[in-house]
Design a protein around this motif. Structure first.
Motif, PDB file in Angstrom:
ATOM      1  N   SER A  37      37.052  43.838  43.770  1.00 29.56           N
ATOM      2  CA  SER A  37      36.417  43.737  42.256  1.00 29.56           C
ATOM      3  C   SER A  37      37.292  42.746  41.589  1.00 29.56           C
ATOM      4  O   SER A  37      37.145  41.877  40.989  1.00 29.56           O
ATOM      5  CB  SER A  37      36.453  45.112  41.513  1.00 29.56           C
ATOM      6  N   HIS A  82      37.112  39.263  42.649  1.00 30.62           N
ATOM      7  CA  HIS A  82      35.852  38.666  42.002  1.00 30.62           C
ATOM      8  C   HIS A  82      36.042  38.228  40.676  1.00 30.62           C
ATOM      9  O   HIS A  82      35.755  37.257  40.209  1.00 30.62           O
ATOM     10  CB  HIS A  82      34.609  39.690  42.363  1.00 30.62           C
ATOM     11  N   GLY A  83      36.829  39.172  39.796  1.00 32.51           N
ATOM     12  CA  GLY A  83      37.081  38.605  38.413  1.00 32.51           C
ATOM     13  C   GLY A  83      37.716  37.720  38.540  1.00 32.51           C
ATOM     14  O   GLY A  83      37.928  36.637  37.600  1.00 32.51           O
ATOM     15  N   MET A  84      38.902  37.545  39.031  1.00 31.61           N
ATOM     16  CA  MET A  84      39.634  36.131  39.248  1.00 31.61           C
ATOM     17  C   MET A  84      38.934  35.094  39.607  1.00 31.61           C
ATOM     18  O   MET A  84      39.247  33.891  39.147  1.00 31.61           O
ATOM     19  CB  MET A  84      40.882  36.466  40.268  1.00 31.61           C
TER      20      MET A  84
END
Lengths: 351, 243
Positions: free
Chosen positions: A311, A314-316
């Protein structure tokens, strides 16, 4: 200012990324070959120097440098020397990293120190590092003294950041530091991975193309988010390693690396689990047995650490796409620009 | 509450998560009270937001540190079009040196051509051919010409004691010098204007002539020497007029 949390679409990476990596990678390899000495002492030095560069690799760093330079309007010739220098230094650091990490495999084959012993491998790493200076010196004739000097300055900063990041990670392991925060981890990755892998290639590429007239700061942000998602995905791949990946399965646990998953698992673990984990990670504990590795892997699974890391990655990547628009927004549409943007999603599809 | 003793709670050791990269060498925490149920992100969505927020915090700190380091080192920050003052000065100096070198190179080339006997003979013939139709036997007035490697003499007309400093650098003699009025530090003091270069007919050397009025106040007067053709600064004349 924090940007929006964007979940990256798991879309299929355009073949453009693979094609461009292959094209620019081949060009860079050819340029690197020109710098590899062929005389004596071959058996104890020059064959060793040529080993890692000949094993392939993704060539992401050099391709990113060339693509950024071309996206901003430079010619391939102006960027190729700097791209070769980046790749040469990267290979030099890999030799040293493998020694420091006691790694056994690199790109699907035994590491250099496993093949030739630590003293010769260490010396080859030093020589390869020195060799990476040559294209930067030749830049004086290629792109002029002023730009060449600026590229050299940038290279020096990148090398310092990389050394600091490596020192952080090695220090954590030697001193058996546990309970590290995500901020600690991100700072380490920023220095150890991002500067060489993504920030520096973008900065020098843009510098070369614009004669150092463009603001280089946005490339720090873009390169950081791209590099972090790359590193976390690299850590995740260590759980599903296969022959294409080229490293040992669970090699990070064996080496006691403080990955995002390991730090998360430690924080989430019960006191008893923490004690056990700290004991396994202690350098005084000795070689970690397969049962120890399995226990750590299971703990990560129980704590949801793998999903947590995925997660975060993915945020990065979402933040990287946001920062891409800032760093490259003013650049005309081009194949190179599409390639750089495509790298953000390619990170999750590589093996 | 009346007169009862005030309730007092022990202050918490920490009020929030400690996220400081500088603590990366800290020892393993001891006595941690069990699973960290308050870890910043319990769901994938909150993990994404947490990661991005943290990422921006880390990278902004790094950029700030880089800027502070650059300022300490007196270098440019790398911002758009922002060349630091120190860097700009160095750049300007480099450009000036480059122009000086190129200018000197041109002068050397001109001098080499001028000293060539073949060229001089050709020029003389061309000059004769031009002059001949007019039938003028009178030579033109002697124009000042640069003298390579020239020594300069100084001629001073003054009732007062003074020191003269003439600094023309290494390329003196490759141009015709002209000196601008010599000014004192105090703008109210009149400048020395009777200062000039000419050719000493006796020695065939360039000469600096300075005429100091009797009423000129004591002090240091400085003026720039320029190339009379290009008006480029070439040196400095300084006169220290003693009381």
């Amino acid at each position: 200012m924090p940007g929006p949390a964007v979940v990256v679409e798991e879309a299929c990476t355009p073949s453009l990324v693979r094609e461009t990596l292959a094209e620019y990678g081949a060009i860079t390899r050819e340029a690197m070959r020109g710098y590899l000495p062929s005389g004596a002492p071959r058996e104890h030095l020059y064959d060793l120097i040529a080993d890692y560069p000949q094993r392939g690799g993704k060539m992401m760093r050099s391709s990113l440098c060339i693509a950024t330079a071309r996206a901003f309007g430079a010619s391939l010739d102006d960027a190729i020397g700097t791209a070769a220098a980046i790749e040469l230094l990267h290979n030099a650091l890999l030799i040293h990293d493998d020694i420091e990490d006691h790694s056994e495999q690199r790109r699907g084959r035994p590491t250099l120190h496993k093949l030739h012993g630590i003293p010769l491998a260490l010396n080859a790493g030093d020589a390869l590092s020195l060799l990476s200076m040559r294209p930067l010196i030749e830049n004086i004739a290629r792109i002029g003294a002023r730009r060449a000097a600026r590229v050299l300055e940038e290279s020096e900063r990148m090398a310092w950041e990389s050394a600091e990041g490596q020192a952080m990670e090695l220090g954590w392991r030697r001193d058996n530091c546990n309970g590290l925060s995500d901020a600690d981890y991100l700072t380490m990755v920023l220095k150890k991975t991002c500067w060489l892998a993504t920030i520096h290639p973008c900065r020098v590429g843009a510098l070369i193309a614009t004669h150092d007239t463009v603001d280089l700061e946005p490339f720090i942000r873009f390169g950081f988010f791209l590099g972090v998602s790359f590193q976390i995905q690299d850590d995740l791949l260590n759980f599903v390693a296969d022959e294409r990946y080229g490293k040992e399965l669970h090699g990070d646990i064996v080496e006691g690396k403080r990955t995002l998953m390991l730090n998360h698992a430690y924080r989430q673990a019960t006191p008893a689990q923490r004690s056990r984990l700290a004991e396994i990670l202690d350098p005084a504990y000795g070689a970690r047995a397969a049962a120890d590795v399995d226990w750590v892997r299971d703990l990560m699974g129980t704590c949801g650490s793998v999903e947590y890391a995925r997660s975060i990655a993915h945020g990065m990547a979402g933040a990287a796409l946001h920062e891409f628009e800032i760093a490259f927004g003013g650049v005309p549409a081009s194949r190179d620009k599409d390639f750089i943007r495509g790298l953000v999603t390619w990170v999750f599809e590589r093996t | 509450m009346g007169t009862s003793e005030r309730l007092h709670r022990t202050d918490p050791e920490r009020t929030g998560p400690i996220r400081d990269a500088a603590t990366y060498l800290r020892d393993a925490p001891s006595g941690d009270p069990g699973p960290a149920s308050s870890d910043a992100a319990d769901t994938p969505e909150s993990a994404v937001a947490h990661g991005v927020r943290l990422g921006y915090k880390v990278i902004e700190e790094q950029i700030l540190q880089g800027q502070q380091l650059a300022q300490r080192l007196g270098k440019a920050t790398g911002k758009l079009g922002a060349t630091g003052a120190a860097e700009a000065t160095v750049l300007i100096e480099r450009v000036l040196h480059l122009y000086k070198d190129v200018g000197a190179l041109c002068m050397d080339a001109v001098e080499a051509v001028a000293r060539s006997s073949a060229v001089r003979a050709g020029l003389a013939r061309a000059s004769d051919a031009i002059k001949a139709p007019h039938g003028s036997a009178e030579p033109p007035p002697a124009a000042p010409t640069p003298i390579a490697g020239a020594r300069y003499s100084v001629e001073v007309a003054s009732r007062r004691r003074l020191q003269v400093t003439l600094d023309l650098g290494m390329r003196a003699g490759q141009y015709v010098p002209r000196v601008l009025p010599l000014h004192a530090a105090d703008a109210a003091i009149p400048a020395l204007t009777a200062v000039s270069f000419d050719l000493d007919p006796a020695l065939s050397e360039p000469r600096l002539r300075i005429d100091v009025p009797d009423t000129q106040p004591a002090g240091t007067y400085t003026g720039v020497v320029v190339d009379s053709a290009s008006n480029e600064p070439r040196g400095v004349v300084s006169v220290r007029l003693l009381p």
